[in-house]
Design a protein around this motif. Sequence first.
Motif, PDB file in Angstrom:
ATOM      1  N   THR A  20       0.813  -1.224   0.000  1.00 37.14           N
ATOM      2  CA  THR A  20       0.000   0.000   0.000  1.00 37.14           C
ATOM      3  C   THR A  20       0.848   1.277   0.000  1.00 37.14           C
ATOM      4  O   THR A  20       0.291   2.377  -0.014  1.00 37.14           O
ATOM      5  N   TRP A  23       0.148   4.061  -2.675  1.00 38.99           N
ATOM      6  CA  TRP A  23      -1.044   4.906  -2.472  1.00 38.99           C
ATOM      7  C   TRP A  23      -0.709   6.093  -1.581  1.00 38.99           C
ATOM      8  O   TRP A  23      -1.090   7.232  -1.869  1.00 38.99           O
ATOM      9  N   VAL A  27      -0.943   9.941  -2.897  1.00 37.56           N
ATOM     10  CA  VAL A  27      -2.012  10.757  -2.319  1.00 37.56           C
ATOM     11  C   VAL A  27      -1.450  11.914  -1.508  1.00 37.56           C
ATOM     12  O   VAL A  27      -2.027  13.005  -1.464  1.00 37.56           O
ATOM     13  N   TYR A  87       6.715   6.170  -9.744  1.00 38.90           N
ATOM     14  CA  TYR A  87       5.258   6.081  -9.670  1.00 38.90           C
ATOM     15  C   TYR A  87       4.588   7.145 -10.545  1.00 38.90           C
ATOM     16  O   TYR A  87       3.619   6.868 -11.255  1.00 38.90           O
ATOM     17  N   SER A  91       3.336   4.250 -13.407  1.00 41.70           N
ATOM     18  CA  SER A  91       2.192   4.027 -12.524  1.00 41.70           C
ATOM     19  C   SER A  91       2.710   3.148 -11.410  1.00 41.70           C
ATOM     20  O   SER A  91       3.806   2.589 -11.490  1.00 41.70           O
ATOM     21  N   ILE A  92       1.921   3.008 -10.358  1.00 39.53           N
ATOM     22  CA  ILE A  92       2.327   2.127  -9.264  1.00 39.53           C
ATOM     23  C   ILE A  92       2.489   0.699  -9.786  1.00 39.53           C
ATOM     24  O   ILE A  92       3.441  -0.008  -9.439  1.00 39.53           O
ATOM     25  N   VAL A 254      -4.092  -2.204  -5.500  1.00 36.67           N
ATOM     26  CA  VAL A 254      -4.317  -0.838  -5.008  1.00 36.67           C
ATOM     27  C   VAL A 254      -4.357   0.141  -6.171  1.00 36.67           C
ATOM     28  O   VAL A 254      -5.223   1.029  -6.229  1.00 36.67           O
ATOM     29  N   ASP A 255      -3.443  -0.012  -7.124  1.00 36.80           N
ATOM     30  CA  ASP A 255      -3.388   0.883  -8.279  1.00 36.80           C
ATOM     31  C   ASP A 255      -4.663   0.786  -9.114  1.00 36.80           C
ATOM     32  O   ASP A 255      -5.218   1.787  -9.569  1.00 36.80           O
ATOM     33  N   ALA A 258      -7.804   1.977  -6.572  1.00 31.58           N
ATOM     34  CA  ALA A 258      -7.787   3.360  -6.079  1.00 31.58           C
ATOM     35  C   ALA A 258      -7.644   4.382  -7.201  1.00 31.58           C
ATOM     36  O   ALA A 258      -8.206   5.476  -7.115  1.00 31.58           O
ATOM     37  N   PHE A 259      -6.903   4.040  -8.243  1.00 35.47           N
ATOM     38  CA  PHE A 259      -6.608   5.016  -9.286  1.00 35.47           C
ATOM     39  C   PHE A 259      -7.138   4.621 -10.669  1.00 35.47           C
ATOM     40  O   PHE A 259      -6.894   5.327 -11.641  1.00 35.47           O
TER      41      PHE A 259
END
Length: 300
Positions: A20, A23, A27, A87, A91-92, A254-255, A258-259
Amino acid sequence: MNGQARGTAEMAAAMTLAGTIGWFVVVCGRPVLEVVFWRCLFGAGTLLAVCAAMGVLRNHLTRRVLLLSVLGGVAIVLNWLLLFGAYARTSISIATAVYNTQPFILVCLGALFLGERHTLDRFAWLALAFGGLLLIVQVGPGMGMPGHAYLIGVAMAFAAALCWAIAALVTKRLAGTPPHLIALIQVCVGVLMLAPFTDFSHPSAQLSTWGLLVVLGVVHTGLVYVLMYDAIHRLPTHLQGALSFLYPVVAIAVDVLAFGRRFEPGQMLGAGAILVAVAGMNGQGVWRRARKALSPARDA
């Protein structure tokens, strides 16, 4: 709860929490250098309390431990800077997939500098991971991301994996040293490295941002290190490797959740190849143990 069951729970929790991190970094919205500085500072406070409670500061802090830990700390801090910077440029998910080439880089460094011998199947997994990396690079960014920024991000994630492997190689020289002490020295190195470059004149005015930074330091650095290193003492190597696979899986989930990240087909194939290669190499210990267990039955 027996030792192995406790170690399994600790390693699973550590790898899930580690997944995590992306994130929190994204954020919080602060510059990467600042994020890593505060992560090191809050992490150092947590690990100092742990080391003091365990009584390891007085008996294990020698000049050799300090010098090698400082060297590893430089590599670890550079690893965080590069990975967190990747990131925003990829991207993550993509950065995490590329970053997970680290075990294979460690295999190559071990062969080059420690004279370690490796089996042919390990190099086969290495070739698969390298093929996945090439596919990620060749496919391109997608999702409207600038191509040059994407390639820089992939390069940064790979460089982060290289820095992690260097730190791991140095840490191998510290067998018998409490890992919590090594981690404490490493994050203290990060504080000293980054303090001159951190802008303290414009701190975030958002309480939520400080909350995210505290969690990165206390939870993702202090707590994760404590859980992970205690689990390492309790688990066989093959179980450590299998459970560490939770980290990229959680990070990618999570990527996506969440995104709203979506892979291009080629990116999905490349990331999948890397993760399969990591799983394959980590699973070798399981298969070897299974073959040994079955061999007496065959001989009977």
